[in-house]
Structures are given as structure tokens and as C-alpha cells.
Design a protein around this motif. Structure first.
Motif, PDB file in Angstrom:
ATOM      1  N   GLU A   1      38.108  27.315  38.857  1.00 51.11           N
ATOM      2  CA  GLU A   1      38.829  28.282  39.686  1.00 51.11           C
ATOM      3  C   GLU A   1      38.723  27.884  41.152  1.00 51.11           C
ATOM      4  OE1 GLU A   1      37.862  32.305  36.998  1.00 51.11           O
ATOM      5  OE2 GLU A   1      36.813  31.937  38.907  1.00 51.11           O
ATOM      6  N   PHE A   2      39.769  28.181  41.906  1.00 55.00           N
ATOM      7  CA  PHE A   2      39.709  27.969  43.346  1.00 55.00           C
ATOM      8  C   PHE A   2      38.560  28.784  43.939  1.00 55.00           C
ATOM      9  CE2 PHE A   2      44.002  26.340  45.142  1.00 55.00           C
ATOM     10  CZ  PHE A   2      43.868  25.191  44.380  1.00 55.00           C
TER      11      PHE A   2
ATOM     12  N   GLU B   1      43.505  31.229  41.239  1.00 56.05           N
ATOM     13  CA  GLU B   1      44.191  30.101  40.611  1.00 56.05           C
ATOM     14  C   GLU B   1      43.176  29.300  39.812  1.00 56.05           C
ATOM     15  OE1 GLU B   1      47.371  26.588  41.813  1.00 56.05           O
ATOM     16  OE2 GLU B   1      46.643  28.014  43.332  1.00 56.05           O
ATOM     17  N   SER B   2      43.548  28.886  38.585  1.00 57.62           N
ATOM     18  CA  SER B   2      42.552  28.285  37.699  1.00 57.62           C
ATOM     19  C   SER B   2      43.169  27.247  36.784  1.00 57.62           C
ATOM     20  CB  SER B   2      41.872  29.367  36.855  1.00 57.62           C
ATOM     21  OG  SER B   2      42.813  30.012  36.023  1.00 57.62           O
ATOM     22  N   CYS B   3      42.288  26.481  36.143  1.00 55.02           N
ATOM     23  CA  CYS B   3      42.689  25.475  35.166  1.00 55.02           C
ATOM     24  C   CYS B   3      41.580  25.372  34.128  1.00 55.02           C
ATOM     25  CB  CYS B   3      42.911  24.127  35.850  1.00 55.02           C
ATOM     26  SG  CYS B   3      43.353  22.787  34.709  1.00 55.02           S
TER      27      CYS B   3
ATOM     28  N   TYR C   1      41.643  38.562  45.379  1.00 55.54           N
ATOM     29  CA  TYR C   1      41.693  37.607  44.276  1.00 55.54           C
ATOM     30  C   TYR C   1      40.586  37.969  43.285  1.00 55.54           C
ATOM     31  CZ  TYR C   1      45.081  34.720  46.728  1.00 55.54           C
ATOM     32  OH  TYR C   1      46.221  34.268  47.339  1.00 55.54           O
ATOM     33  N   ALA C   2      40.944  38.627  42.202  1.00 53.78           N
ATOM     34  CA  ALA C   2      39.969  39.087  41.208  1.00 53.78           C
ATOM     35  C   ALA C   2      39.598  37.945  40.277  1.00 53.78           C
ATOM     36  CB  ALA C   2      40.547  40.245  40.416  1.00 53.78           C
ATOM     37  N   PHE C   3      38.292  37.835  39.961  1.00 50.29           N
ATOM     38  CA  PHE C   3      37.862  36.765  39.052  1.00 50.29           C
ATOM     39  C   PHE C   3      36.909  37.232  37.965  1.00 50.29           C
ATOM     40  CE2 PHE C   3      35.145  36.392  42.885  1.00 50.29           C
ATOM     41  CZ  PHE C   3      33.888  36.583  42.336  1.00 50.29           C
ATOM     42  N   ASP C   4      36.462  38.494  37.994  1.00 48.52           N
ATOM     43  CA  ASP C   4      35.575  38.953  36.925  1.00 48.52           C
ATOM     44  C   ASP C   4      35.661  40.464  36.803  1.00 48.52           C
ATOM     45  OD1 ASP C   4      33.693  38.900  34.850  1.00 48.52           O
ATOM     46  OD2 ASP C   4      32.511  37.352  35.863  1.00 48.52           O
ATOM     47  N   LEU C   5      35.347  40.940  35.598  1.00 47.41           N
ATOM     48  CA  LEU C   5      35.398  42.367  35.292  1.00 47.41           C
ATOM     49  C   LEU C   5      34.087  42.745  34.602  1.00 47.41           C
ATOM     50  CD1 LEU C   5      37.189  44.967  35.185  1.00 47.41           C
ATOM     51  CD2 LEU C   5      37.985  44.179  32.946  1.00 47.41           C
ATOM     52  N   MET C   6      33.308  43.635  35.257  1.00 48.53           N
ATOM     53  CA  MET C   6      31.976  43.972  34.741  1.00 48.53           C
ATOM     54  C   MET C   6      31.925  45.327  34.043  1.00 48.53           C
ATOM     55  SD  MET C   6      31.871  42.316  37.895  1.00 48.53           S
ATOM     56  CE  MET C   6      30.958  43.105  39.212  1.00 48.53           C
TER      57      MET C   6
END
Length: 847
Positions: free
Chosen positions: A449-450, A593-595, A548-553
Motif C-alpha cells: 500500500e502507498f 492505493e494498493s497492489c 485514506y482508510a486502510f484498516d477496520l478494527m
């Protein structure tokens, strides 16, 4: 006790400590005092004969000081007013260091019992606290029955802590202290935890002591009769506010002995100081400080002043306190904590099991002790439980209430992860190349991820129960509440609740990034930092942001921490799609943004090149599912299972950060703390150059010097640095006031460690002067950074997040092609504790 200090427009400023603002030095305490100065001058003009007459008079009449009014004696519980104190203190004669500073009795002096100068008030003789908790006599009454816990008992503990660096003694002292409070005065446990932690409230609470340096100075001068110059001389010779207060009070005696200070009352007085607002608040605060110092006896003065000055100078840190709280709870019967009768608790010890433990044998002799081992196992389980609860719910008040409502059993159910209370974030470990990532993860799937150049934010949302108006909170990586800084994000969350009627609650981990509102292009962190820090109005917003969301707890009442990242990520993307409110100025929501690694190594390398060319800092590499990784250390090839769960407050190898500057060929960077400087020469005369830079040593709880730096600074920065670190200010002192280790370096002045600078160097080398990472790299030499160059100030980091000696040693060992030192290997799931853990688990930031 930290909170934020107001930044200047031109440079980064540290977060202000919660317990006080910039109070590390007393150098700015000493304003002029015309009355005391004139008295000192007149005394000097009288000459030696007058001095002899005064000495004869002193021998004839015992000296006293009246520190009480003619009304009823004040008590430690009355901290609001200071009636009669100013008048009573107006009499002392000039107070050079060593002078009596007392006023003789006159015919107008009220008749009352007095405490003469030669009557030394001593603290109670408590039993030693650093002994083995299994043999500590908890049944011995430490203070009179039916009385609150005295402050002198806590001071006894603080004095024991400050006199040792032994981890065992520190833990024993804290355990025995908290166990005593649990047994003899449980209501003093909570204020003691805060006072030991040097804070007043949880980190997300806005409670600040808010006293300036001059308040403590004036209080000490007022009660001691010392002139400002005499107090300055005393400070220059001692270098510590607590030592100054102790010495200043040495010759002070009161007409009537003051009632003892109690722990709960001292804490209440500090809250009264924090709550003093509006006109006259400064006088109210000073009056409370004076009453505390007047009532303090012996060592109490020292630790009160250190508490007020934000520097207890003891080896008790958060994890030590949590460990001790767990152990004290194990040794306290469950029935005393509201638990059921005759319950065989897996966490609590019985009186019988404690009695079976044998005293520790003489050195070198190990005697099998099954009873001790059994209790140690309970300690281990209890420590893990208390730490787990704390990192998910960092509130001592709630945890103590949970303990008193049934003990350790099911504590995590009584104090659960809660929307509106921040949990400690997961932290990533640095890595240096894509090849290292594949060595670590092997074939286990991961996502790249960026890593955006913004501010990490934990966003809590809860739909309103009665009026339907959602409750929204935004917390920083340091758990500080910054909701009022981002009204546009609050509006965004409310729009999301409106758009999704089924949504009830959530906790999201994210990065707030400044963007161009026209095309969504990324902007720098510097532009984001130009936003006001609090009480922002929507109409005043000039810097637009994207979340920019990257995780959900947490989602709709369900805790997701134990779910693998692949499932958390899938829920985040399905339940929180990109969202752009129609309102002007509102922030937007997007996914990082991710790969994914399933796309192949070529795709990951192409994504890495895209990150290098973008405005991001690099990549975050995250394990999608639990799997195996290459284990560092001497056992090459051995693999261990790595979890893809969300791990609060852990620096995990399931999250790796690949920054542009970590990669071989781009140069290494370190996040370092300026701790001192020398006077510049030539063109740089009048500036600080060079500057002494340090990294954090987690083993010894200090900042240890690595190198000098005089490269990379602009003239403007030099001028700002001189203003910020002006000699004699709270940030700069000729005396080493702060917890630093300069090794062989001898700077002209010492800086208060509160900033983080990003530094680049050619490589890491062994040094005969530096002691940084001594023992991790070499038994006789430390490490230094060759050709250091300043890059930028890291406004998003606190000194606690600076690079560690372990990270420094790791870079050096990689350069040498040697195995990494075992002392700095992956975290073991424990909290970071500078006293107890050698791991540098929190040395690097993810921000």
C-alpha cells in the motif's frame, strides 16, 4: 503528562506534556523581587558587626516562621484559597542561600504552640518496598487505621525508584506499593497510578495542569524567603527543580505543624490547578502550589516540585506500572476486589499459596520452589491480560473500576474496546528492500500500500441512540483527541451515517492527507500542518483533506482485531466505499492505493517504482493471512508463524514499511533527537553549530548521543534554532537536566529532548566517543553516523518515536553482513517498556 505546545508559524514544536507546559528548567523562574532585593542589599550594607549582632540575637531567641494565618490551621484538603499565607510570608528577612530567612517573634505575635527551627519533621519509617513481593509483610499497617493513604508513602516509593536502575527492584517497589494501597486504602489506587505515571488523565482527555515556570518559582521564593538571585544560584548548583525546592525548604519551620498530605488530596489539588480558568487563574494556581509546598515535609517537597515540573526522574514507565498492577492484583484476594467467595481463580493467589513460597536463596544457589513458579505463571497470565486491556482501552479509571468489580477474571469483558476511547495503533517494522520482504514472507500473500505523507488518524463513529445525531471522534497516533481540528471529517462521517442507515458504529485506521480539491492530487505534510490545531470552523478551512482508510478494527458492535487483515480489508472496502460529500469544503473518503502479491513480483516492483515517483513516502507491506517468515538471528532458515491480526501497540513484522530512504542506493535515514550543541565560530558565531544528535535507548530509558551535525541547515533554520533553544530558556541549559547520555561528547549547552529531526548519513561506523548501541555492536565502542546531514523536522513524531539504538545496530550489522543482534529482534507481543524490554519496538514511527 504531555499535551501539545503551541507551535510558531515557522517551525515545528513538540507536543506539550499534559502535566505542564515547558517546565523542564527553572532558569526562567527567576524574575526580580524588589522587596527581597532591597532587603538583601540593606543587609549587605550593615557589615560584619551587624552580622555578629544578628547571630547573637539568633542564639538568644529560637527562629521560627509563621506559615499559617491567625484563623484555624489550613489542611491539605483545602487547596482552593490561600487566606493569610501572603501576610504570614511577608516577614522573612533576606534569604541568601544558607541564611535563616526567618522573622523573630514580636509582642504582636499570637500566643500559640510553635515548632522550633531545630525540631526536624521527619517522614514515617515505612518498611522497604524493593523486597521480594512474596515476603513483603502486607499485614503490617503502614499508617494509622481508618486514615487515607498519606502522600509520604507514595514519596517513599518514588524515592526508592529514583535510587535504583534495577528492573527487579523497580517492579518489586511498584508491586508492593500498589498492593499496599489495594489492601489498606483502595480509593488511593487510582490517583497513585496517575501520579506515578506523571499525568492527570488519559491521553485523549484535555486535562492539562497548565502552570508556567514562574508559578513554581514564585511559590518557592514565597515560602522560603530566598531572593531570585539566591534561588538562581541554588538552581545552578543543583540543576533539578525538586532538589531546589527541597533545599529551599530545609530551614523553614512552621508555627503549627501542618496536617499530613494525602495521596488523594494531592491529586485533587492538581486537578484544581488544571481546572482554574479565567481571570485570576494564575493567582489561584500559585496559591494551591504554595499550600502544597508549605504542607510538604522532607522528601515530599522534592517530588511535589518534580511532579509540577514534569520530571519525576524515576524508572517507572507505563509497562512497569501495568506489570506491577497485574502482580499486585494477583496477590490481592479476589474477595477483596468484589469477586465471589470460595472461587478458585486462575489469576488470583490465595493466602495459603503465598505462604508456601520460600524466600529467595543466597546468590548462586537455586532451590526448586513449585509454589513460586506457580505464582509466577499467574503473574505472566495477569500481566498479559492487563496489558491487553490497557492497549485497547487506555483508561486507568475504567480499569481500576473493572478490577474492583470482580478482580482480574473476565476483566477484558468489563473493560472492552469501546467506540470513543482510542486504542493504541499497530506499528510497522522497517525493511530495506523488496528482496528482504520476499525473504520474510516467502509465498505467504501480502499487499503493498502507498505510505502517504500525512497524519495518521483513528476515526470513531457511533450512531446516536436518542436524537440520531452521530458521535464522532478523531484521534492521533498518540491518542490525542483532534476532533475539533477536522470538522470537515466530522461532517464526512455524519454524511456516511446518513447514506448508510444500517451502519451503527465503527473504528477505522486511516491517514489524513492534504489534497488539491480540484483534482484530488496529493500535497505534502507541510501543507497539512498549516491547518489550525483545534476549534476549526468549516468556513475557515483552506487546506482540503482526504481520509485514506486502510484498516477496520470495529464494526457494528463487533471487535475485528482477531480477524486476519484480508477479512478486515474486505469489510472496509465493501462497507465504506469511496465517498465525496457534495458540501463545499467537506473532506472525502478513499482507500489507499494498493497492489497484491498475487499479481506477481513484477507488478509489485512496478508498484514500488510508482511509489518512488509519487508524493508518497514509500510502501507499507502487510501480511493478508497468517503465515511464515524468515526469522532473524543465529538460526538461519528457521521459520515461525506470523499473525495477520491487528496488534495494538506492537511493532509487528506482519507490517513492514519500505520507505524511499531505507532502500540501498538511496541512503539511510534516522529519526534523531537534538540534545545539545556547541557555540558556533566564524560566520556561525551566535548560532548553535554543531548540534549533538541522539537516538532513543530503550534499555536505559534515555536519549544517547550518536554524532555531531553541522550540515544541511539553512541560515533561516539556524536563526530559528537560536530563538527556540535560547540559552537560559526551558529548552536549553548549561546543566544536563534531562535523561540523556552524551558519552564522550561534551556540548556547551544541553537541549530539552522534544524534537525529532530526520537525518541522512553515508553509513554507520564504530566510534570511540559515542556509546550508542554499546554492547549491541561492540563491547568497547558505540556507533556513530558518518557525514550526517539534516533533512527535515519530523513534526509528526514525538521523541518517543525516534529511532532506537537497536535500529542503529541493525543498520550497522546489515552493512557488515553479520547476523542481527538478538536484543533487538521482533517484538514478543509485549508492550514497549524502556526499563523492562530491550526491544526497540516503538523506536520507529509509521507516520
Amino acid at each position: 503528562m504531555s499535551k501539545r505546545a503551541q507551535p510558531s508559524p515557522s517551525r515545528s514544536q513538540p507536543k506539550r506534556q499534559k502535566f505542564a507546559s515547558d517546565q523542564s528548567s527553572l532558569n526562567t523562574f527567576f524574575g526580580s523581587s524588589p522587596r527581597l532585593t532591597s532587603l538583601a542589599n540593606s543587609r549587605a550594607e550593615k557589615g560584619a558587626p551587624a552580622q555578629k549582632q544578628q547571630n547573637a540575637k539568633k542564639n538568644a531567641t529560637p527562629d521560627i516562621i509563621d506559615l499559617t494565618s491567625d484563623s484555624e490551621p489550613s489542611t491539605s484538603r483545602d487547596c482552593g484559597d490561600n487566606n493569610g499565607l501572603s501576610a504570614a510570608l511577608a516577614a522573612p528577612e533576606a534569604g541568601g542561600v544558607g541564611g535563616s530567612g526567618v522573622a523573630p517573634l514580636t509582642s504582636n505575635t499570637p500566643s500559640r504552640r510553635v515548632l522550633m527551627k531545630n525540631e526536624v519533621a521527619t517522614l514515617p519509617n515505612y518498611q522497604p518496598l524493593g523486597v521480594d513481593p512474596f515476603v513483603f509483610n502486607i499485614h503490617e499497617s503502614p499508617w494509622p487505621a481508618n486514615e487515607p493513604a498519606p502522600y509520604s508513602f507514595l514519596v517513599h516509593a518514588l524515592a526508592t525508584l529514583s535510587g535504583t536502575r534495577s528492573r527487579i527492584i523497580i517492579l518489586n517497589t511498584l508491586t508492593n506499593t500498589l498492593r499496599t494501597l489495594l489492601s489498606w486504602h483502595p480509593s488511593s489506587l487510582l490517583p497513585s497510578l496517575y501520579l506515578l505515571s506523571n499525568c492527570l488523565s488519559p491521553p485523549y482527555s484535555p486535562v492539562e495542569l497548565g502552570i508556567g515556570s514562574s508559578v513554581i518559582s514564585k511559590a518557592i521564593r514565597h515560602i522560603s524567603g530566598l531572593t531570585s538571585s539566591a534561588l538562581r544560584r541554588l538552581y545552578n548548583s543543583l540543576g533539578d527543580p525538586g532538589d531546589v525546592a527541597f533545599e529551599a525548604k530545609t530551614n523553614i519551620r512552621t508555627l503549627l505543624p501542618h496536617p499530613p498530605l494525602f495521596i488523594a488530596d494531592v491529586y485533587e489539588c492538581l486537578l484544581n490547578i488544571a481546572n482554574s480558568k479565567g481571570q485570576g487563574a494564575a493567582k489561584q494556581k500559585q496559591a494551591i502550589v504554595e499550600k502544597l509546598l508549605v504542607a510538604a515535609k522532607g522528601e515530599e517537597s522534592r517530588y511535589l516540585a518534580r511532579t509540577l515540573s514534569l520530571n519525576l526522574r524515576v524508572g517507572a514507565v507505563r509497562t512497569s506500572i501495568l506489570t506491577a498492577l497485574a502482580r499486585a492484583s494477583v496477590l490481592t484476594p479476589q474477595t477483596s476486589l468484589g469477586g465471589p467467595e470460595h472461587n478458585h481463580s486462575p489469576h488470583h493467589a490465595t493466602t495459603q499459596s503465598i505462604a508456601l513460597v520460600q524466600p529467595i536463596a543466597a546468590e548462586g544457589k537455586k532451590v526448586p520452589d513449585p509454589a513460586r513458579e506457580e505464582l509466577r505463571e499467574k503473574f505472566t497470565q495477569a500481566e498479559a491480560l492487563v496489558k491487553k486491556v490497557f492497549v485497547q482501552h487506555p483508561n486507568y479509571e475504567h480499569i481500576v473500576a473493572g478490577l474492583f468489580n470482580g478482580g482480574l477474571d473476565s476483566l477484558e469483558l468489563r473493560v472492552p474496546l469501546t467506540v470513543g476511547i482510542p486504542l493504541h495503533p499497530t506499528l510497522g517494522s522497517p525493511t530495506r528492500s523488496l528482496d528482504e520482504i520476499y525473504d520474510h514472507f516467502g509465498d505467504t500473500p501480502f499487499v503493498a500500500e502507498f505510505k502517504y505523507d500525512g497524519q495518521r488518524a483513528q476515526i470513531h463513529g457511533l450512531r446516536g441512540v436518542s436524537n440520531g445525531n452521530p458521535s464522532v471522534h478523531i484521534f492521533s497516533r498518540h491518542l490525542e483527541d483532534m476532533t475539533t481540528k477536522y470538522p470537515d471529517i466530522v461532517h464526512l462521517v455524519k454524511c456516511i451515517f446518513k447514506d448508510q442507515p444500517q451502519l451503527q458504529s465503527f473504528i477505522i485506521d486511516s491517514e489524513i492527507v492534504a489534497i488539491d480539491p480540484s483534482d484530488g492530487g496529493l500535497k505534502s505534510f507541510q501543507e497539512l500542518s498549516n491547518r489550525a490545531r483545534k476549534d476549526v470552523e468549516m468556513n475557515d478551512i483552506k487546506v482540503c483533506v482526504c481520509v485514506y482508510a486502510f484498516d477496520l478494527m470495529f464494526l457494528d458492535g463487533e471487535v475485528l482485531l482477531a480477524q486476519p487483515f484480508r477479512e478486515r480489508r474486505s469489510l472496509l472496502r465493501s462497507r465504506f466505499p469511496p465517498f465525496l460529500p457534495s458540501d463545499k469544503g467537506a473532506s472525502r473518503l478513499d482507500h489507499v492505493e494498493s497492489c497484491e502479491s498475487e499479481a506477481g513480483k513484477d507488478a509489485i516492483e512496478e508498484f514500488w517504482q510508482k511509489a518512488i515517483e509519487s508524493r508518497s513516502e514509500g510502501l507499507m507491506i502487510k501480511l493478508l493471512s497468517s503465515g511464515a517468515m524468515q526469522e532473524d538471528g543465529t538460526q538461519k532458515g528457521k521459520r515461525k508463524t506470523l499473525s495477520a491480526t491487528y496488534e495494538p501497540d506492537k511493532r509487528t513484522y506482519a507490517w513492514l514499511k519500505l520507505k524511499k530512504d531505507y532502500v540501498v542506493g538511496l541512503g539511510d535515514t534516522l529519526d534523531m533527537v537534538p540534545i545539545g550543541a556547541w557555540h558556533g565560530n566564524g560566520r556561525k558565531a551566535g548560532w548553535w553549530s554543531p548540534v549533538l544528535l541522539a537516538v532513543r535507548d530503550p534499555r536505559n530509558d534515555c536519549y544517547v548521543a550518536v554524532c555531531k551535525c553541522m550540515s544541511g541547515f539553512s541560515d533561516t533554520f539556524y536563526k530559528e534554532m537560536v530563538a527556540h533553544y535560547s540559552e537560559g530558556s526551558d529548552n536549553c541549559s548549561r546543566q544536563p537536566l534531562w535523561e540523556t547520555n552524551t558519552g564522550g561528547f561534551r556540548p556547551d549547552v544541553y537541549f530539552r529532548p522534544h524534537e525529532v529531526w530526520e537525518m541522512r548519513g553515508a553509513d554507520i561506523t564504530l566510534s570511540p566517543v559515542s556509546v550508542a548501541a554499546l554492547g549491541l555492536s561492540s563491547s568497547s565502542r558505540g556507533l556513530s553516523l558518518r557525514f550526517p546531514r539534516f533533512i527535515k523536522t519530523r513534526e509528526d513524531k514525538s521523541p518517543e518515536q525516534a529511532s532506537t539504538t537497536n535500529f542503529l545496530a541493525q543498520i550497522w550489522q546489515d552493512q557488515q553482513g553479520r547476523p542481527k543482534a538478538t536484543a533487538g529482534e521482533a517484538d514478543d507481543g509485549d508492550l514497549v517498556d524502556v526499563e523492562l524490554d530491550s526491544e526497540g519496538a516503538a523506536g520507529e514511527s509509521d507516520g
